[in-house]
Design an enzyme around this catalytic site. Structure first.
Site, PDB file in Angstrom:
ATOM      1  N   GLU A  46       0.872  -1.170   0.000  1.00  0.00           N
ATOM      2  CA  GLU A  46       0.000   0.000   0.000  1.00  0.00           C
ATOM      3  C   GLU A  46       0.910   1.221   0.000  1.00  0.00           C
ATOM      4  O   GLU A  46       1.529   1.539   1.007  1.00  0.00           O
ATOM      5  CB  GLU A  46      -0.892   0.020   1.239  1.00  0.00           C
ATOM      6  CG  GLU A  46      -1.717   1.293   1.382  1.00  0.00           C
ATOM      7  CD  GLU A  46      -2.306   1.469   2.777  1.00  0.00           C
ATOM      8  OE1 GLU A  46      -2.436   2.638   3.217  1.00  0.00           O
ATOM      9  OE2 GLU A  46      -2.628   0.456   3.423  1.00  0.00           O
ATOM     10  N   ARG A  50       1.263  10.243   0.562  1.00  0.00           N
ATOM     11  CA  ARG A  50       1.770  11.319   1.417  1.00  0.00           C
ATOM     12  C   ARG A  50       2.927  12.071   0.767  1.00  0.00           C
ATOM     13  O   ARG A  50       3.334  13.121   1.263  1.00  0.00           O
ATOM     14  CB  ARG A  50       2.255  10.752   2.753  1.00  0.00           C
ATOM     15  CG  ARG A  50       1.214   9.987   3.540  1.00  0.00           C
ATOM     16  CD  ARG A  50       1.814   9.414   4.803  1.00  0.00           C
ATOM     17  NE  ARG A  50       0.985   8.360   5.374  1.00  0.00           N
ATOM     18  CZ  ARG A  50       1.360   7.581   6.374  1.00  0.00           C
ATOM     19  NH1 ARG A  50       2.546   7.751   6.916  1.00  0.00           N
ATOM     20  NH2 ARG A  50       0.555   6.637   6.825  1.00  0.00           N
ATOM     21  N   LYS A 134     -11.117  -0.186   7.111  1.00  0.00           N
ATOM     22  CA  LYS A 134      -9.836  -0.047   7.801  1.00  0.00           C
ATOM     23  C   LYS A 134     -10.112   0.538   9.182  1.00  0.00           C
ATOM     24  O   LYS A 134     -10.673   1.630   9.289  1.00  0.00           O
ATOM     25  CB  LYS A 134      -8.926   0.893   6.996  1.00  0.00           C
ATOM     26  CG  LYS A 134      -7.692   1.394   7.743  1.00  0.00           C
ATOM     27  CD  LYS A 134      -6.953   2.417   6.889  1.00  0.00           C
ATOM     28  CE  LYS A 134      -5.781   3.025   7.628  1.00  0.00           C
ATOM     29  NZ  LYS A 134      -5.024   3.983   6.788  1.00  0.00           N
TER      30      LYS A 134
END
Length: 219
Positions: A46, A50, A134
């Site tokens: 994943e 960012r 999540k």
């Protein structure tokens, strides 16, 4: 309903049991991490949005490692959904629950794991047709205990807890039947990536795979 094609992707995540949460600055770092993860027996990543190099990294990994399941994390708006999917991401992960992000992912035909922290969040996710979420930040909101509590009223929901997960507490999460997989960054620590210590990433990855293999109860 989950997005088209989500079944195969979610099944692969369930088989992997561990989803490395990767932060890289460019394609070169991404390729190094991908090779290290595959070397450790975990062809899943994943790549978080960012950094400005996340899209390039996803493109490079999907091109050079076609057998790897690559997703985009920290997706917080529809524009990033489009960018991630265009780069080749097979799944998306968001730190929170955004209706516009979920709908954009569905329109793109890519499964998304929105972040939840409360029962209200889960109810909102279910209203959008999302049943795999999540739990974030898992360690802060109660860890395995929180998942057990939330699974009682929401038996149809499966969780991918992320945040505060380590090699030490990984078995506690994976022992829960409602946990599909666990997201973690300890095996791909940013300092290791910057230092180019891919051998250590491979070692930690292999350790995580060994722990996951010995953990229950998902088959």
């Amino acid at each position: 309903m989950e997005a088209v094609g989500s079944g195969s992707v979610l099944e692969r995540l369930g088989r992997a049991r561990v989803v490395p949460v990767v932060v890289v600055d460019d394609a070169e770092q991404g390729l190094g991490v991908a090779e290290a993860l595959e070397g450790g027996g975990l062809p899943v990543a994943e790549v978080t949005f960012r950094t400005s190099g996340a899209r390039d990294a996803i493109e490079a990994i999907t091109a050079d490692h076609p057998g790897m399941l690559v997703g985009a994390g920290t997706v917080v708006n529809p524009r990033q959904v489009d960018e991630a999917v265009a780069a080749g991401a097979s799944f998306l992960v968001s730190p929170g629950l955004s209706e516009s992000v979920v709908r954009a992912a569905r329109e793109a035909g890519v499964p998304i794991l929105p972040g939840v922290a409360t029962a209200s969040d889960i109810m909102a996710a279910l209203e959008l047709g999302v049943t795999t979420v999540k739990l974030f930040p898992a360690g802060v909101v109660g860890g395995p205990g929180a998942i057990k509590a939330l699974s009682a009223p929401f038996g149809q929901v499966t969780f991918v807890p992320t945040g505060g997960v380590t090699a030490a507490n990984l078995p506690d999460y994976l022992a829960l039947s409602s946990v599909l997989a666990v997201g973690g960054s300890w095996m791909v620590d940013k300092e290791l990536v910057v230092a180019g210590d891919f051998a250590e990433i491979t070692r930690r990855t292999a350790q995580a795979v060994a722990i996951a293999t010995g953990a229950g109860p998902r088959g």
